[in-house]
Design an enzyme around this catalytic site. Structure first.
Site, mmCIF file in Angstrom:
data_model
loop_
_atom_site.group_PDB
_atom_site.id
_atom_site.type_symbol
_atom_site.label_atom_id
_atom_site.label_comp_id
_atom_site.label_asym_id
_atom_site.label_seq_id
_atom_site.Cartn_x
_atom_site.Cartn_y
_atom_site.Cartn_z
ATOM 1 N N CYS A 12 0.831 -1.212 0.000
ATOM 2 C CA CYS A 12 0.000 0.000 0.000
ATOM 3 C C CYS A 12 0.870 1.268 0.000
ATOM 4 O O CYS A 12 1.539 1.571 0.987
ATOM 5 C CB CYS A 12 -0.918 -0.037 1.224
ATOM 6 S SG CYS A 12 -1.803 1.496 1.549
ATOM 7 N N CYS A 15 -0.075 3.791 2.681
ATOM 8 C CA CYS A 15 0.386 3.331 4.002
ATOM 9 C C CYS A 15 1.849 3.730 4.204
ATOM 10 O O CYS A 15 2.228 4.215 5.279
ATOM 11 C CB CYS A 15 0.250 1.817 4.121
ATOM 12 S SG CYS A 15 -1.446 1.196 3.944
#
Length: 90
Positions: A12, A15
């Site tokens: 991600c 993230c």
């Protein structure tokens, strides 16, 4: 002790983008426990779904085992820090 759970995945990008800011929050709020939950882990995918995680990154806020602040999804810094401050007021 209040707990912030960071639901993330290694793949991600958002993230990874918010991760350095999360590290800052760890230092800034020593009375809060910050935990990471890898949603890509084979044994954890079903649990993250049961917990209602539908987007990444998602942050959930707990005190005494109960979710006490609305979750924050995404990589915006201000909503995340505001939620941590709200958690401390609970």
């Amino acid at each position: 002790k209040p707990v912030v759970v960071d639901f993330y995945a290694p793949w991600c990008g958002k993230c990874r983008h918010i991760s350095p800011f999360l590290d800052e929050l760890v230092g800034k709020y020593p009375d809060v426990t910050f935990a990471k939950f890898d949603t890509a882990g084979a044994k954890l995918e079903a649990l993250s779904s049961q917990l209602g995680v539908t987007g990444l990154p998602t942050f959930k806020f707990f005190k005494d085992g109960k979710e006490v602040v609305s979750e924050v999804t995404g990589y915006k810094k201000r909503p995340l820090e505001n939620a941590v401050m709200d958690l401390l007021k609970k």
